[in-house]
Structure formats: structure tokens, C-alpha cells
Scaffold this active site. Structure first.
Site, short mmCIF file in Angstrom:
data_model
loop_
_atom_site.label_atom_id
_atom_site.label_comp_id
_atom_site.label_asym_id
_atom_site.label_seq_id
_atom_site.Cartn_x
_atom_site.Cartn_y
_atom_site.Cartn_z
N ILE A 130 3.68 2.21 -4.74
CA ILE A 130 3.17 0.95 -5.29
C ILE A 130 1.71 1.08 -5.74
O ILE A 130 1.24 0.32 -6.58
CB ILE A 130 3.28 -0.18 -4.24
CG1 ILE A 130 4.70 -0.26 -3.66
CG2 ILE A 130 2.92 -1.53 -4.84
CD1 ILE A 130 4.87 -1.29 -2.56
N GLY A 159 0.78 -1.23 0.00
CA GLY A 159 0.00 0.00 0.00
C GLY A 159 0.81 1.28 0.00
O GLY A 159 0.25 2.38 0.09
N GLN A 160 2.14 1.15 -0.10
CA GLN A 160 2.94 2.37 -0.13
C GLN A 160 2.62 3.18 -1.37
O GLN A 160 2.29 2.63 -2.41
CB GLN A 160 4.43 2.00 -0.10
CG GLN A 160 4.86 1.43 1.24
CD GLN A 160 6.25 0.84 1.20
OE1 GLN A 160 7.07 1.23 0.39
NE2 GLN A 160 6.49 -0.13 2.06
N ARG A 161 2.77 4.48 -1.19
CA ARG A 161 2.34 5.40 -2.25
C ARG A 161 2.92 5.03 -3.62
O ARG A 161 2.24 5.09 -4.64
CB ARG A 161 2.73 6.83 -1.87
CG ARG A 161 2.05 7.90 -2.67
CD ARG A 161 2.46 9.27 -2.20
NE ARG A 161 1.70 9.71 -1.03
CZ ARG A 161 0.48 10.24 -1.10
NH1 ARG A 161 -0.12 10.37 -2.25
NH2 ARG A 161 -0.14 10.63 0.00
#
Lengths: 370, 184
Positions: free
Chosen positions: B76, B72-74
Site C-alpha cells: 500500500i 502501512g503494508q508494503r
């Protein structure tokens, strides 16, 4: 149309075993499998590669069906027939099923990767007789590099010592020549650098004493410890690189004594030894903190440093001592230099190698079982 | 073959058991991987931020749930789109204690439900980390996300604590009751 199912499936199953299918699919897998490891988490690129795989399989099947005149409807019906559910056919159709089953695709790719790695290991072994050290222990690249640096460092230390020994012998000899009395010789041993160092000391001392006491004209053989053949991974081609043995100078009264030719040579004698040691230490500090070295390595390094210091002191003492006393050296061909020991695969290494091979086999088995 | 290959494979496999494709999305640190591992009855003590994605197949009431957990990292998030095709259910996970990012997570969810691939796909929102004292209640979060404005799909919000597993089973029951039975 029930009759169609059988021949359609058989035809497609036949195609899935033909080079027209096998070659491009195998090519694809071999080219793309290297990023697939057996980590729990998947990389985003896996998805991209899976998509490409799907596209490839679709194109191949489409072309084939067009070629032999199977239409989509026939194919669908054939796939729904009970015949298609048989175990044998499910196996054959696995590469097709993998287009829609990421986990199956992933395990196929991991399996392929393991296969390639085993193949590579086999090839390296066949070529070299043994695996280079960097491939036998399972440590990560960084520590392998560090180990390599450490090996280079040790090599440098050893050479500086050899250079120093030669220089030492040469100076002593020059003095002896001038004074025509006494001689010194440095012994050597092929039992590794540590042995050589430790043995050189007492021998020299005894010789010196013996000469002084008995006034015997003694031949002198200055033999440099040859560099043990050692594989330095990452250097040169696939064959193990054997470091050139340091040339053994033959010295006599009449002969001028040129400084021995040694690779990496920039300075000679004492200064060189000191400079090398310092440099070595500095390098060791950069590549790996001293405290992180194993106890054995620390010991070795310290022993070496201490030894070099001792050598220097001894030389100075010897110079003073020998001023009044002299011994005439006699010309004498030097003894044979110890033959370089062959690249040794220790029992330990062999064990490690076998362990790794075993692990790889097991991994392969597991992957196949999946 | 176009989309045909998919149906060919479906037929080849022979529908021995029904399968659901579920994607698990949400901001980083929401607890997606913890939830996934909890569903698969795996150890949840050593979970690190997901750089890629995880897939696990979970058996539930006679079905095979293929659950995809994407990081969920920005950086990705742009890749989420690639995982939405043929999805039967979206599970969206929210850190109920991370009030500062409620707006951000709301925006991400509204972009997701606008995706063509997720048209009409049911959404289950997990209001995670209810064990934390500062966690907002599920009802408040539902309001903030404007879930009540969804007209074209089923939705549900479920308070949970993925770490302990509390509330997770309730969410799964909702899936089995409302989604699985309707899928042919």
C-alpha cells in the site's frame, strides 16, 4: 463589483440545477457508486474516484463560466460574499463542496449506492411479485450459494425418489400384469416432498394388503408427486422458474410401460436412487460439511436417505411376497395430478423481506442526514 | 480553474473554523489506526490491519483536524503519495519495539520528507508502544532517524502508548502550539 456577486452566484446555482450539470454528474455517481459501502474503512479506490470527480466538476464549471463570461476573479469574490453563505445556496453548492471534502463526497456516494439498491429491489419485486430468496436474507454470497446447492440437492433427491417410485410402480405393475392379480398404487401428496414420502409408504402397504386379502381388482393410479414450483435463483431470467412437473404416466394392462421421462435422467429405478443419493451426499460433503447444516436440514437429509433405504428393502420384500399372489389390474385413467403449488411466499419470508426493506430505509435516512 | 477550485471551496465554506489536514503514516503494525481511534475517542480493542485508509475529523482547541490514516503494508505504501497534497502536518508512527525494522521505517520516512508535497511540512514522530519492555527510548529512535539533521521544517518526537493513550495528548498539544497558530 458587489453587485456582480449576486448574479454570478445565481447564475452558477442555476447551472447546478440544469441538465447540463445534473446529467453528467449523476451519470458519474451512478457509475462509480457501487464500490462505496458503509464500512468504516475506506478503500483506496475511493480516492481515485474522488479525484476523477474533482476533475469532472472542475471541467464542467470551467466550461460554463467560459460560456457565460464569468471570470475566476468574479467567481472567487462571489463565493466570499455573505450571500454565498446562505443555507439555501450551501445546499445547492454541496456537489461542488464535495470536491474538497472527502467525507461529504463519500456519504453522497454511499447514499447513491443505497438508492440504486432500493430501486433494483423495487424493480425485481414489481417484476416477480416477490424477491427471490437470495435477496431476502442478509447472508453473504457464499452461504447463499451453499443454500442454492442445498436446494438443488434436495431437488435431485426428490426427483430420484420420484423416478424410483415410478420404477417401483412399473415393476409391481408388470408383475401384476403377468399374474393378473392384485395391484398397487402409490399415493401422492402435494404437500411437499417430505409429506409425499411419508404418505406414500402406508398407502402402498395398505393397498397391497387390501388387494391380497380381498382379491379385489383394483384400478391403479400411479401419480408421481409433481415437483412443487420453486424458484431457483440464478437459473435463467428474472421470472421465477417453475420446474416442469414430472409427467404422469397413464398405465394400463395393454400399454407397455415406458420408463417415465424425467429430467436429469440417466439411470432408472433402484440404481438411480442409490447413485443419486450417493452423489448427493458427496456433493453435500463438498459444498458444505454435513455437520454445518442446520439440524432441520440434517434431519431431512437423513430421513431421506433412510427412506430410500427402506423403500429398497420394501421393494425386495414385496417382490418376494407377491410372487405367489397376483392381482389383475384394470385399466383406468389416472387421477388428476396435483396442481403445482404457486411460488409461495411464506409469512416468514415476507417478514424477512420487510425487515430488510426497513433496514435499507433506515440506512438511507442515516446517510441523508449526514 | 487549476488549483482555483480548492480556494473557491475554501471561500464557499466560509472559514467558520480552521481546519488542518494531517496524514498519519508509518510501517504496518506501527499503531496508526489505534492512534487515530484514540484521538477520536473510539474503541481501540478490535483493530485489524488497514487495507485502505481511514479518515476522521477531530476537534482540538477550536480547530477541526482532518486526520488521514493510510495503511502501512508494503503493497500500500506506493499510494501514500496520493494523500500528501495540501497537508499541514505529517504524523509518523513507529513501533519502538520493532528494532528489526528501524532501518526500513527510517528509509520510508526519508523518502517521505523528500516529497515535493511535504516540503517544509512539520513532522511529529510518535515513538509508540512504550509500554513494551523492549521498546527503545524516543531519544534513541530520534537519533536513528537523523531527525536532528532536519533544517527545513519543524519536528518533534513524542514517546507514547496509543493503546492506553499515554503521551498522545502531549503530541497533540505540540501540534496546537506550533502548527495551528502559524497557519493562516
Amino acid at each position: 463589483m458587489a453587485d456582480d456577486s449576486e448574479w454570478v452566484l445565481e447564475s452558477i446555482a442555476g447551472y447546478l440545477g440544469s441538465p447540463e450539470w445534473v446529467i453528467p454528474v449523476t451519470d458519474f455517481m451512478e457509475n462509480k457508486c457501487t464500490v462505496f459501502d458503509d464500512e468504516d474503512e475506506n478503500k483506496l479506490t475511493y480516492t481515485e474516484i474522488h479525484q476523477q470527480y474533482k476533475q469532472l466538476v472542475e471541467n464542467l464549471l470551467e466550461n460554463y463560466m467560459q460560456e457565460v463570461g464569468i471570470n475566476e476573479q468574479q467567481f472567487f469574490e462571489a463565493c466570499s460574499s455573505p450571500y454565498a453563505k446562505s443555507k439555501a445556496l450551501q445546499g445547492v453548492f454541496q456537489p461542488v463542496l464535495a470536491t474538497d471534502d472527502f467525507q461529504m463526497f463519500r456519504s453522497l456516494m454511499v447514499q447513491k449506492n443505497v438508492e440504486l439498491q432500493l430501486q433494483a429491489l423495487r424493480v425485481i419485486k414489481e417484476r416477480n411479485g416477490a424477491l427471490p430468496e437470495c435477496l431476502t436474507d442478509g447472508t453473504d454470497v457464499v452461504s447463499e450459494l451453499e443454500q442454492q446447492e442445498l436446494r438443488i440437492l434436495q431437488e435431485v433427491l426428490k426427483r430420484s425418489k420420484e423416478e424410483y417410485d415410478l420404477e417401483l410402480a412399473r415393476r409391481v405393475m408388470l408383475k401384476e400384469e403377468q399374474q393378473e392379480l392384485g395391484s398397487t398404487s402409490t399415493g401422492s401428496s402435494d404437500g411437499g416432498p417430505a409429506d409425499a414420502e411419508q404418505q406414500v409408504l402406508p398407502v402402498k402397504k395398505q393397498d397391497g394388503e387390501a388387494c391380497r386379502e380381498h382379491g379385489v381388482q383394483k384400478s391403479q393410479a400411479t401419480v408421481s408427486p409433481t415437483a412443487p414450483a420453486k424458484m431457483l435463483p440464478g437459473q435463467g431470467g428474472p421470472s421465477p422458474k417453475v420446474l416442469p412437473a414430472v409427467r404422469v404416466p397413464v398405465k394400463g394392462v395393454e400399454l407397455p410401460t415406458p420408463p417415465p421421462q424425467v429430467e436429469l435422467k440417466e439411470k432408472v429405478g433402484q440404481q438411480a436412487a442409490e447413485a443419486w443419493l450417493e452423489e448427493a451426499r458427496r456433493e453435500a460433503g463438498i459444498s458444505k460439511p454435513f455437520t454445518e447444516l442446520t439440524v432441520v436440514q440434517q434431519d431431512q437429509l437423513q430421513q431421506r436417505a433412510q427412506y430410500l433405504r427402506q423403500q429398497r428393502d420394501k421393494l425386495q420384500a414385496l417382490k418376494k411376497e407377491q410372487k405367489p399372489k397376483t392381482a389383475a389390474p384394470e385399466e383406468n385413467p389416472t387421477g388428476p395430478s396435483p396442481a403445482p403449488s404457486p411460488p409461495e411466499v411464506s409469512v416468514e419470508e415476507r417478514k424477512r423481506l420487510q425487515k430488510r426493506k426497513h433496514l435499507a430505509e433506515k440506512l438511507k435516512e442515516e446517510v441523508i442526514k449526514k | 480553474l487549476g488549483n482555483g477550485l480548492f480556494s473557491v471551496v475554501e471561500r464557499l465554506k466560509g472559514a467558520t473554523e480552521r481546519e488542518l489536514r494531517i496524514v498519519l503514516l508509518g510501517l504496518d503494525n506501527a499503531g496508526k489506526t489505534t492512534l487515530l481511534k484514540k484521538l477520536a475517542s473510539e474503541d481501540v480493542r478490535t483493530i485489524t490491519p488497514t487495507q485502505g485508509f481511514n479518515v476522521k475529523s477531530v476537534a482540538a482547541s477550536g480547530m477541526k483536524l482532518n486526520v488521514w490514516d493510510i495503511g502501512g503494508q508494503r503493497k500500500i505504501r506506493p499510494f501514500w503519495k496520493k494523500y500528501l497534497e495540501n497537508t499541514d502536518l505529517l504524523i509518523y508512527v513507529i513501533d519502538s519495539a520493532d528494532k528489526k525494522r528501524f532501518e526500513e521505517t527510517g528509509l520510508e520516512l526519508s523518502e517521505l520528507v523528500a516529497e515535493e508535497d511535504l516540503k517544509g511540512v512539520p513532522v511529529l514522530v510518535f515513538a509508540n508502544k512504550q509500554d513494551l519492555a523492549i521498546a527503545s527510548p524516543a531519544s534513541e529512535i530520534a537519533e536513528g532517524l537523523n531527525l536532528h539533521t532536519y533544517r527545513d521544517r519543524q519536528w518533534q518526537i513524542q514517546a507514547c502508548c496509543a493503546l492506553s493513550g499515554e503521551g498522545v495528548q502531549d503530541g497533540m498539544s505540540w501540534i496546537c502550539r506550533n502548527i495551528a497558530n502559524k497557519k493562516k
